[in-house]
Structures are given as structure tokens and as C-alpha cells.
Enzyme design. Structure first.
Site, PDB file in Angstrom:
ATOM      1  N   ASP A 115       6.368   4.484  -1.153  1.00  0.00           N
ATOM      2  CA  ASP A 115       7.823   4.657  -1.102  1.00  0.00           C
ATOM      3  C   ASP A 115       8.486   3.561  -1.935  1.00  0.00           C
ATOM      4  OD1 ASP A 115       7.465   3.321   2.152  1.00  0.00           O
ATOM      5  OD2 ASP A 115       8.535   2.263   0.563  1.00  0.00           O
ATOM      6  N   HIS A 170      -1.234   1.270  -4.482  1.00  0.00           N
ATOM      7  CA  HIS A 170      -1.639   2.666  -4.293  1.00  0.00           C
ATOM      8  C   HIS A 170      -0.729   3.630  -5.042  1.00  0.00           C
ATOM      9  CE1 HIS A 170      -3.817   1.621  -0.262  1.00  0.00           C
ATOM     10  NE2 HIS A 170      -4.506   1.241  -1.324  1.00  0.00           N
ATOM     11  N   GLU A 194       0.769  -3.685  16.710  1.00  0.00           N
ATOM     12  CA  GLU A 194      -0.369  -3.926  17.618  1.00  0.00           C
ATOM     13  C   GLU A 194      -1.507  -4.491  16.779  1.00  0.00           C
ATOM     14  OE1 GLU A 194      -0.865   0.062  18.929  1.00  0.00           O
ATOM     15  OE2 GLU A 194      -1.720   0.727  17.038  1.00  0.00           O
ATOM     16  N   GLN A 202       0.847  -1.197   0.000  1.00  0.00           N
ATOM     17  CA  GLN A 202       0.000   0.000   0.000  1.00  0.00           C
ATOM     18  C   GLN A 202       0.883   1.247   0.000  1.00  0.00           C
ATOM     19  OE1 GLN A 202      -3.658  -0.535   2.806  1.00  0.00           O
ATOM     20  NE2 GLN A 202      -2.036  -1.780   3.672  1.00  0.00           N
ATOM     21  N   ASN A 203       2.167   1.035   0.241  1.00  0.00           N
ATOM     22  CA  ASN A 203       3.089   2.152   0.398  1.00  0.00           C
ATOM     23  C   ASN A 203       3.497   2.730  -0.956  1.00  0.00           C
ATOM     24  OD1 ASN A 203       2.939   1.518   3.111  1.00  0.00           O
ATOM     25  ND2 ASN A 203       4.853   0.361   3.112  1.00  0.00           N
ATOM     26  N   GLY A 212       2.471  -4.366   9.026  1.00  0.00           N
ATOM     27  CA  GLY A 212       2.518  -2.922   9.199  1.00  0.00           C
ATOM     28  C   GLY A 212       1.343  -2.177   8.631  1.00  0.00           C
ATOM     29  N   ASN A 250       2.516  -7.134  13.100  1.00  0.00           N
ATOM     30  CA  ASN A 250       2.236  -5.719  13.286  1.00  0.00           C
ATOM     31  C   ASN A 250       2.716  -5.258  14.664  1.00  0.00           C
ATOM     32  OD1 ASN A 250       0.926  -3.647  11.599  1.00  0.00           O
ATOM     33  ND2 ASN A 250      -0.470  -3.391  13.346  1.00  0.00           N
ATOM     34  N   SER A 268      -2.892  -1.015   9.436  1.00  0.00           N
ATOM     35  CA  SER A 268      -3.924  -0.919  10.479  1.00  0.00           C
ATOM     36  C   SER A 268      -5.228  -1.579  10.054  1.00  0.00           C
ATOM     37  CB  SER A 268      -4.186   0.557  10.805  1.00  0.00           C
ATOM     38  OG  SER A 268      -4.722   1.216   9.656  1.00  0.00           O
TER      39      SER A 268
HETATM   40  C1  BV8 Z   1     -11.563   2.377  -3.787  1.00  0.00           C
HETATM   41  C2  BV8 Z   1      -2.048   6.621  -1.368  1.00  0.00           C
HETATM   42  C3  BV8 Z   1     -13.315   2.019  -5.303  1.00  0.00           C
HETATM   43  C4  BV8 Z   1      -2.073   8.049  -1.038  1.00  0.00           C
HETATM   44  C5  BV8 Z   1      -3.856   5.628  -0.085  1.00  0.00           C
HETATM   45  C6  BV8 Z   1     -15.111  -0.704   1.085  1.00  0.00           C
HETATM   46  C7  BV8 Z   1     -14.702  -1.215  -0.144  1.00  0.00           C
HETATM   47  C8  BV8 Z   1     -14.037  -0.422  -1.060  1.00  0.00           C
HETATM   48  C9  BV8 Z   1     -13.742   0.903  -0.758  1.00  0.00           C
HETATM   49  C10 BV8 Z   1     -14.123   1.421   0.461  1.00  0.00           C
HETATM   50  C11 BV8 Z   1     -14.803   0.621   1.381  1.00  0.00           C
HETATM   51  N1  BV8 Z   1     -15.054   1.383   2.463  1.00  0.00           N
HETATM   52  C12 BV8 Z   1     -14.545   2.623   2.281  1.00  0.00           C
HETATM   53  C13 BV8 Z   1     -14.000   2.686   1.063  1.00  0.00           C
HETATM   54  C14 BV8 Z   1     -13.361   3.864   0.468  1.00  0.00           C
HETATM   55  C15 BV8 Z   1     -11.876   3.991   0.804  1.00  0.00           C
HETATM   56  C16 BV8 Z   1     -11.547   3.560   2.193  1.00  0.00           C
HETATM   57  O1  BV8 Z   1     -11.147   2.429   2.425  1.00  0.00           O
HETATM   58  N2  BV8 Z   1     -11.685   4.491   3.133  1.00  0.00           N
HETATM   59  C17 BV8 Z   1     -11.329   4.204   4.504  1.00  0.00           C
HETATM   60  C18 BV8 Z   1     -10.634   5.405   5.124  1.00  0.00           C
HETATM   61  C19 BV8 Z   1     -12.608   3.837   5.248  1.00  0.00           C
HETATM   62  N3  BV8 Z   1     -11.089   3.252  -0.147  1.00  0.00           N
HETATM   63  C20 BV8 Z   1     -10.757   3.849  -1.304  1.00  0.00           C
HETATM   64  O2  BV8 Z   1     -11.138   4.954  -1.622  1.00  0.00           O
HETATM   65  C21 BV8 Z   1      -9.887   3.040  -2.249  1.00  0.00           C
HETATM   66  N4  BV8 Z   1     -10.490   3.077  -3.523  1.00  0.00           N
HETATM   67  O3  BV8 Z   1     -12.048   1.623  -3.014  1.00  0.00           O
HETATM   68  O4  BV8 Z   1     -12.073   2.609  -5.026  1.00  0.00           O
HETATM   69  C22 BV8 Z   1     -13.642   2.285  -6.701  1.00  0.00           C
HETATM   70  C23 BV8 Z   1     -14.471   1.402  -7.339  1.00  0.00           C
HETATM   71  C24 BV8 Z   1     -14.789   1.616  -8.643  1.00  0.00           C
HETATM   72  C25 BV8 Z   1     -14.271   2.712  -9.316  1.00  0.00           C
HETATM   73  C26 BV8 Z   1     -13.423   3.599  -8.673  1.00  0.00           C
HETATM   74  C27 BV8 Z   1     -13.109   3.403  -7.352  1.00  0.00           C
HETATM   75  C28 BV8 Z   1      -8.531   3.678  -2.463  1.00  0.00           C
HETATM   76  C29 BV8 Z   1      -7.715   3.679  -1.218  1.00  0.00           C
HETATM   77  C30 BV8 Z   1      -6.304   4.161  -1.528  1.00  0.00           C
HETATM   78  C31 BV8 Z   1      -6.110   5.554  -0.986  1.00  0.00           C
HETATM   79  N5  BV8 Z   1      -4.699   5.898  -1.029  1.00  0.00           N
HETATM   80  N6  BV8 Z   1      -2.568   5.883  -0.223  1.00  0.00           N
HETATM   81  C32 BV8 Z   1      -0.960   8.415  -0.076  1.00  0.00           C
HETATM   82  O5  BV8 Z   1      -0.170   7.554   0.367  1.00  0.00           O
HETATM   83  O6  BV8 Z   1      -0.892   9.612   0.209  1.00  0.00           O
HETATM   84  S1  BV8 Z   1      -4.397   4.850   1.317  1.00  0.00           S
HETATM   85  C33 BV8 Z   1      -3.509   5.262   2.723  1.00  0.00           C
HETATM   86  O7  BV8 Z   1      -3.901   4.340   3.733  1.00  0.00           O
HETATM   87  C34 BV8 Z   1      -2.033   5.012   2.662  1.00  0.00           C
HETATM   88  O8  BV8 Z   1      -1.544   4.815   1.410  1.00  0.00           O
HETATM   89  C35 BV8 Z   1      -1.808   3.730   3.414  1.00  0.00           C
HETATM   90  O9  BV8 Z   1      -1.026   2.864   2.682  1.00  0.00           O
HETATM   91  C36 BV8 Z   1      -3.144   3.196   3.511  1.00  0.00           C
HETATM   92  C37 BV8 Z   1      -3.365   2.228   4.588  1.00  0.00           C
HETATM   93  O10 BV8 Z   1      -2.768   2.741   5.789  1.00  0.00           O
HETATM   94  P1  BV8 Z   1      -1.684   1.828   6.514  1.00  0.00           P
HETATM   95  O11 BV8 Z   1      -0.616   1.501   5.559  1.00  0.00           O
HETATM   96  O12 BV8 Z   1      -2.373   0.691   7.168  1.00  0.00           O
HETATM   97  O13 BV8 Z   1      -1.078   2.825   7.579  1.00  0.00           O
HETATM   98  P2  BV8 Z   1      -1.688   3.160   9.008  1.00  0.00           P
HETATM   99  O14 BV8 Z   1      -0.963   4.347   9.520  1.00  0.00           O
HETATM  100  O15 BV8 Z   1      -3.174   3.188   8.936  1.00  0.00           O
HETATM  101  O16 BV8 Z   1      -1.291   1.894   9.903  1.00  0.00           O
HETATM  102  C38 BV8 Z   1       0.061   1.631  10.185  1.00  0.00           C
HETATM  103  C39 BV8 Z   1       0.120   0.355  11.007  1.00  0.00           C
HETATM  104  O17 BV8 Z   1       1.499   0.032  11.247  1.00  0.00           O
HETATM  105  C40 BV8 Z   1      -0.533   0.474  12.363  1.00  0.00           C
HETATM  106  O18 BV8 Z   1      -1.317  -0.679  12.617  1.00  0.00           O
HETATM  107  C41 BV8 Z   1       0.653   0.543  13.347  1.00  0.00           C
HETATM  108  O19 BV8 Z   1       0.346  -0.067  14.579  1.00  0.00           O
HETATM  109  C42 BV8 Z   1       1.681  -0.256  12.606  1.00  0.00           C
HETATM  110  N7  BV8 Z   1       3.071   0.078  12.939  1.00  0.00           N
HETATM  111  C43 BV8 Z   1       3.572   1.277  13.330  1.00  0.00           C
HETATM  112  N8  BV8 Z   1       4.903   1.169  13.541  1.00  0.00           N
HETATM  113  C44 BV8 Z   1       5.231  -0.115  13.255  1.00  0.00           C
HETATM  114  C45 BV8 Z   1       4.077  -0.804  12.876  1.00  0.00           C
HETATM  115  N9  BV8 Z   1       4.095  -2.104  12.543  1.00  0.00           N
HETATM  116  C46 BV8 Z   1       5.271  -2.742  12.593  1.00  0.00           C
HETATM  117  N10 BV8 Z   1       6.428  -2.147  12.945  1.00  0.00           N
HETATM  118  C47 BV8 Z   1       6.449  -0.846  13.285  1.00  0.00           C
HETATM  119  N11 BV8 Z   1       7.614  -0.267  13.637  1.00  0.00           N
END
Ligand code: BV8
Length: 241
Positions: free
Chosen positions: A99, A114, A210, A96-97, A181, A208, A183
Site C-alpha cells: 500500500d 515486496h 501480539e 513489506q506492504n 505489525g 505488534n 507476524s
Molecule cells: C524469496 C506481496 C528467494 C504480495 C508478499 C527462507 C529464506 C528465504 C525464503 C524462504 C525461506 N523460507 C521460505 C521461503 C519462501 C518464502 C516464504 O517466506 N514463505 C513463507 C510463507 C514460509 N519467501 C519468499 O518466497 C520470498 N522470496 O525468498 O526469494 C529467491 C532467491 C533467489 C532467487 C529468487 C528468489 C518472497 C516473499 C514475498 C512474497 N510477497 N507480499 C502481496 O502482498 O499480495 S509476502 C506477504 O506476507 C505480504 O506481503 C506480507 O507483507 C508478508 C508478511 O506478512 P505480514 O506483513 O507479517 O502480515 P501478517 O498478516 O502475517 O501479520 C500481521 C501482523 O500484524 C500480525 O502479527 C498481527 O498480530 C499484527 N497486527 C494486526 N493488527 C495489528 C497488528 N499489529 C499492530 N497493530 C494492529 N492494529
């Protein structure tokens, strides 16, 4: 960990947490990106139409941060590249990253669902090209010559992630699904573990810091920093090869 047949393919989903120990911010941790800026202002097509300069500034800052010499692949990225090299059944990383740390660690079989921060895309002609500089609406596309249409080659909310058919086919065949990594907040990536369960072939493990939102969907979970947990898990997998 159950014994995984080394002839079976592995699919690995990674999220921002795998890059945290490399110095890149996550999104939903307390100090994460979405605690400082709203998705609606910088990560949707509507935001880009409304205020392209603000969206470009957001991604320009992240691109320059990624290009900082201090940002390097960490042991988790390196362990996954080793797994791809040594696992007979094949390894696909779906990240999903945006980078390039997996590539720099040596991973090759990789899908950026992504998009990629170090690429730009022209909304006029679709040209996708390497981009290590700031983007702006004043820049002309080197392919079609038009200005105003260059954007980061990144999938925004409401846009379809990339290579979804290929990803779904890989999930159906996987003997092991590793989620690292992330959420589990963003779909469709957050639903991948249910796809694996639906096909009933693959063991699933969450590695992960957590429990994620979808933690109870995984057959196995291990918690700790990716830089510790991922190399240990890869060592156990490869001990059976
Ligand atoms: C789409 C690029 C449909 C930009 C990103 C149900 C089904 C389908 C869609 C949806 C649905 N419900 C809602 C939706 C819409 C939406 C969505 O999911 N919204 C959420 C907020 C509810 N989804 C979309 O819009 C997607 N598109 O579905 O299109 C469609 C159909 C037909 C025609 C057209 C369209 C598109 C989603 C992509 C958006 N772009 N990224 C950018 O990077 O700026 S998503 C964004 O969140 C980031 O890219 C990131 O990659 C992604 C997920 O986040 P995580 O990677 O999980 O990061 P997070 O901080 O949340 O968590 C980090 C975790 O790491 C934590 O658990 C933490 O504890 C852990 N951690 C921390 N430190 C460490 C660690 N683990 C290990 N070691 C460590 N040291």
C-alpha cells in the site's frame, strides 16, 4: 527502552498490521487474506501463468480497496514520518506492504521490498509505471505496445524481494531496529532481526498486537495496536533528541 544515540540511524520494518487500523486486511489474522484465498492461487509466478485473470482479479480488488477514500494513514504511519523528520541519525522504513500509506503520511526514505500495488510492470520490457486502474491480459504496455505481459509490480512468493543489498547494509549500520505489525512468517524479512543481532550494533524492538514468530529474538517488545504503541515509542525516542 535503553537510550538510543540520536546520531545512530534507525531501520523500521513494517508489515500488514500497521495498516490494519487504516482499514486494510492483514494476511494471517483469523479473518486475514490467506484465510480466504490460497497463496498458490494468487501470489506466485506459477499462478499468474496458470490463471492470469484470477491473479489480476485478486490485485484489482485490493487496488480498488486501497483507493477507497476511507483508507487513510493512521497515527502509526504519521508517527514514523515525524520520526524521519526529527531524528538526526536518519530513518529508513523497509515495508513489506504494497500500500502507499507510508508515502501519504509523509515518509520519504522508504523501500517497498515486496513491491507496490499502485504500480504495474511489463514482463515483456520491464517498464514500471503508476497504475490506479484494473489490469488485465488484454491491456497493452504503453512502453512496448505488447499485450498480455502487464502484472502488478508486486513480489510474489518465490521471487526475490527488492533492494536487498541496500536493506542489508542499512541493517548492519542501524543503532535501532523497529519491527512493526508483522507476524514474522515471511522470509527474508523475518530474518532481519537476526541480521541486526549478527552485527551487534543495534537495539531491536518489536511493536505488534501480539508476539510474532520471532518475538524472542528482540531485545525489547511492546504489544498493542500500532496506532497507540508506535506514537508512544516515537515520543520516547524523540524526547532524547
Ligand atoms: C524469496 C506481496 C528467494 C504480495 C508478499 C527462507 C529464506 C528465504 C525464503 C524462504 C525461506 N523460507 C521460505 C521461503 C519462501 C518464502 C516464504 O517466506 N514463505 C513463507 C510463507 C514460509 N519467501 C519468499 O518466497 C520470498 N522470496 O525468498 O526469494 C529467491 C532467491 C533467489 C532467487 C529468487 C528468489 C518472497 C516473499 C514475498 C512474497 N510477497 N507480499 C502481496 O502482498 O499480495 S509476502 C506477504 O506476507 C505480504 O506481503 C506480507 O507483507 C508478508 C508478511 O506478512 P505480514 O506483513 O507479517 O502480515 P501478517 O498478516 O502475517 O501479520 C500481521 C501482523 O500484524 C500480525 O502479527 C498481527 O498480530 C499484527 N497486527 C494486526 N493488527 C495489528 C497488528 N499489529 C499492530 N497493530 C494492529 N492494529
Amino acid at each position: 527502552m535503553p537510550v538510543i544515540d540520536p546520531s545512530n540511524p534507525i531501520v523500521v520494518l513494517t508489515g500488514a498490521g500497521i495498516s490494519k487500523e487504516s482499514g486494510l486486511e492483514t494476511f494471517r489474522d483469523a479473518d486475514g487474506i490467506w484465510s480466504k484465498v490460497r497463496i498458490e492461487d494468487v501470489a506466485t509466478p506459477e499462478a499468474f501463468v496458470r490463471d492470469p485473470a484470477r491473479v489480476h482479479a485478486f490485485y484489482n480488488a485490493r487496488r480498488q480497496g486501497l483507493l477507497n477514500a476511507n483508507v487513510q494513514p493512521n497515527p502509526a504511519h504519521v508517527a514514523l514520518a515525524r520520526l524521519e523528520r526529527d531524528w538526526p541519525g536518519g530513518v529508513l522504513i523497509v515495508t513489506q506492504n504494497i500500500d502507499d500509506l507510508h508515502e501519504r503520511a509523509g515518509s520519504a526514505n522508504l523501500i517497498h521490498m515486496h513491491g507496490e500495488l499502485l504500480k504495474s510492470r511489463c514482463e515483456e520490457c520491464g517498464d514500471i509505471t503508476e497504475c490506479r486502474h484494473d489490469l488485465s491480459i488484454a491491456l497493452k504496455c504503453l512502453s512496448c505496445g505488447r499485450d498480455g505481459g502487464l502484472r502488478p509490480h508486486v513480489v510474489w512468493f518465490g521471487e526475490m524481494p527488492l533492494s536487498m543489498d541496500e536493506i542489508e547494509q542499512a541493517l548492519a549500520r542501524a543503532g535501532l531496529f523497529m519491527s512493526i505489525g508483522t507476524s514474522g512468517n515471511v522470509y527474508p524479512a523475518a530474518g532481519f532481526v537476526e541480521v541486526v543481532r549478527h552485527y551487534g550494533r543495534g537495539h531491536s524492538v518489536e511493536l505488534n498486537l501480539e508476539p510474532s514468530v520471532g518475538a524472542t529474538s528482540f531485545a525489547e517488545t511492546r504489544y498493542g495496536p500500532a496506532g497507540d504503541v508506535v506514537p508512544a515509542y516515537v515520543d520516547e525516542l524523540l524526547s532524547a533528541v
